[in-house]
Design an enzyme around this catalytic site. Structure first.
Site, PDB file in Angstrom:
ATOM      1  N   HIS A 164      -3.591   0.472  -2.716  1.00 32.41           N
ATOM      2  CA  HIS A 164      -4.527   1.121  -1.803  1.00 32.41           C
ATOM      3  C   HIS A 164      -5.927   1.058  -2.412  1.00 32.41           C
ATOM      4  O   HIS A 164      -6.221   1.746  -3.385  1.00 32.41           O
ATOM      5  CB  HIS A 164      -4.107   2.576  -1.573  1.00 32.41           C
ATOM      6  CG  HIS A 164      -4.859   3.247  -0.465  1.00 32.41           C
ATOM      7  ND1 HIS A 164      -4.631   2.973   0.865  1.00 32.41           N
ATOM      8  CD2 HIS A 164      -5.838   4.184  -0.490  1.00 32.41           C
ATOM      9  CE1 HIS A 164      -5.434   3.709   1.616  1.00 32.41           C
ATOM     10  NE2 HIS A 164      -6.171   4.441   0.817  1.00 32.41           N
ATOM     11  N   ASP A 193       0.843  -1.195   0.000  1.00 40.92           N
ATOM     12  CA  ASP A 193       0.000   0.000   0.000  1.00 40.92           C
ATOM     13  C   ASP A 193       0.882   1.250   0.000  1.00 40.92           C
ATOM     14  O   ASP A 193       1.600   1.506   0.973  1.00 40.92           O
ATOM     15  CB  ASP A 193      -0.898  -0.007   1.235  1.00 40.92           C
ATOM     16  CG  ASP A 193      -2.004   1.035   1.171  1.00 40.92           C
ATOM     17  OD1 ASP A 193      -1.799   2.063   0.503  1.00 40.92           O
ATOM     18  OD2 ASP A 193      -3.058   0.828   1.779  1.00 40.92           O
TER      19      ASP A 193
END
Length: 520
Positions: free
Chosen positions: A414, A383
């Site tokens: 993400h 992420d």
């Protein structure tokens, strides 16, 4: 002008080359998932009672984590939780947890950065419409609930007698309605849910009627919205999903309300847990610059009225997320006259103390021990927004708290979680249209993996608690029959208490407060 062109070229090279060298065309090293977490492969349970269950995304088989043979296999998903009956039930009935096959090779979907930007910024022609409810709060502020309805359906309100479950969707804290939110509404409608998107004050064209903005983790406005949902749909179960930084608001609400949250289960997609450190450390400068610019554009329409309570010069000259948040909520507006000697160290110390006090009230995990419902967090190790896994994910929370479950993938970005079959399914989804809901095979291929995982989590937790309730009722019935030999057995006994509502009341808050006090 030339400097900006050079900087743009550098950004493009970083976006294209750096993610490619990290993820494209190379296989992940063996046992990379557990090694990055510092988790031992010698046993599935350690001294703290942690359970790490690794799955292979290709064929759905469970990878062993007790032998050396597991080192040869690349793990893509890990379910980290405290051993419990609910955890065993989820492993048995949530098959999607083990069916994640991320994109690999020379494709932009294999880049965590590119798929994150795509989900956040790329427009999406959603086939759903929204019917808005503007809710006036106790302090005369306004928040909005956007109820999603199919485009082919007339824009009418759902009956209050409907038993369909309600899915409350909390977008990110910046008010941006992303592809994730729109596609989640579409998926929820196809599975029989009633999706409702919660919009904070001034977000998504919600009028700002007070000089107060909602703080990062202040659940007061969300609490009143949940009360309204229960008043409007009293027969349907309530589930909640949060996206990105919106998870801070959802976790704050669940911790503050505890067993009175009225939520059956909740899911956080790519959540931010340690938000104070996230604001302080920041992200890579392209993402942070874009978020700061977007928030400034949204607040610029209220610049005049906000100038009465905050320092707008400091606000619009901020260059980081921390400075922006600090200017909005940690300053007292127009500063009075001060001597040059008085400023300096005193102002910096006051700013630091105000910043720390702000996060004491708004940190999402401040009341985490009070959460009383199952909460699933879906995260990816790569992420680019959240940051490093070991420092940003509180693994000890999932190891010790039976209500929290962490579904951790090695790739996904993400809120991205792109799969190998997603590209082909995306091309066919537009032609299939409304027929997707009736074809279960096409539906499983066209629905994003993270959405299938959260829907299975909702269904499994609901079935688990329903079975537990039936078992308790059966045990109570048996105890009643067994204990009736020595005394009188009362059956079908009911005691009801009622109270009349004044017919002349026209205040919806008064009607609802009366109803809530006798239904809790």
């Amino acid at each position: 002008m030339l400097e900006w062109l050079v900087a743009l070229c550098i950004v493009i090279l970083v976006v294209l080359i750096w993610p490619g060298s990290k993820y494209f065309g190379t296989e992940s090293p063996p046992h990379v998932l557990l090694q990055r977490l510092g988790v031992s492969q010698q046993a599935a349970k350690d001294k703290t009672g942690r359970r790490v269950l690794d799955r292979k995304g290709s064929d759905g088989a469970q990878a062993a984590c007790t032998g050396a043979g597991a080192d040869e296999k690349t793990r893509t998903v890990a379910l980290i939780c405290k051993p419990s009956a609910l955890a065993n039930y989820l492993l048995k009935h949530c098959r999607t947890f083990s069916n994640y096959s991320p994109c690999v090779g020379w494709t932009w979907r294999a880049s965590a950065f590119l798929q994150s930007v795509y989900e956040a910024c790329w427009p999406y022609d959603s086939p759903v419409q929204f019917v808005r409810d503007n809710l006036q709060l106790s302090d005369d502020g306004l928040v909005a609930l956007d109820w999603a309805v199919p485009s082919y359906q007339k824009r009418r309100r759902t009956s209050s007698h409907s038993t369909s479950p309600v899915l409350l969707i909390i977008p990110n804290s910046f008010g941006k309605i992303t592809r994730t939110v729109l596609k989640l509404c579409e998926t929820a409608l196809s599975h029989g849910y009633l999706p409702a998107v919660f919009n904070r004050r001034s977000h998504n064209s919600t009028p700002l009627t007070t000089l107060k903005l909602q703080q990062f983790g202040d659940p007061a406005d969300l609490r009143e919205a949940v009360r309204y949902i229960r008043y409007r749909q009293p027969a349907g179960r309530l589930y909640a999903v949060s996206e990105s930084s919106g998870s801070g608001l959802l976790l704050s609400y669940l911790g503050e309300c505890g067993s009175s949250s009225y939520v059956t289960a909740a899911v956080c997609l790519s959540p931010l847990f340690r938000c104070q450190s996230w604001f302080e450390n920041g992200m890579c400068w392209p993402l942070q610059w874009a978020l700061v610019l977007y928030q400034k554009i949204c607040l610029s329409r209220y610049m005049t009225v906000l100038g009465e309570t905050i320092q707008t010069d400091t606000l619009f000259s901020s260059c980081s997320l921390r400075c922006l948040e600090e200017a909005l909520f940690c300053q007292t507006g127009h500063a009075g006259p001060a001597t040059p000697a008085a400023t300096g160290s005193s102002s910096s110390s006051n700013s630091t103390s105000a910043w720390d006090a702000y996060w004491e009230r708004n940190e999402p995990l401040r009341d985490v021990d009070e959460v009383a419902i199952p909460v699933l967090s879906v995260c990816a190790q790569d992420d680019p927004v959240r940051g490093d896994t070991q420092s940003t994910i509180p693994l000890e929370l999932f190891e010790t708290n039976p209500h929290f479950f962490l579904l951790l993938t090695d790739r996904g970005g993400h809120c991205g979680f792109s799969t190998q079959s997603e590209g082909s399914a995306a091309g066919a989804s537009g032609a299939v249209g409304s027929a997707v809901a009736s074809n279960s095979g096409m539906e499983s291929r066209g629905t994003k993996w993270s959405y299938r995982a959260l829907l299975e989590f909702f269904r499994a937790t609901t079935d688990f608690f329903a079975a537990e309730e039936r078992a308790k009722q059966l045990a109570a019935r048996r105890r009643g029959l067994g204990g009736g030999a020595g005394g009188r057995v009362f059956r079908h006994r009911s005691v009801s208490t009622c109270k009349r509502v004044p017919a002349c009341s026209h205040n919806i808050h008064a009607i609802y407060n009366w109803q809530r006090s006798y239904t809790r």
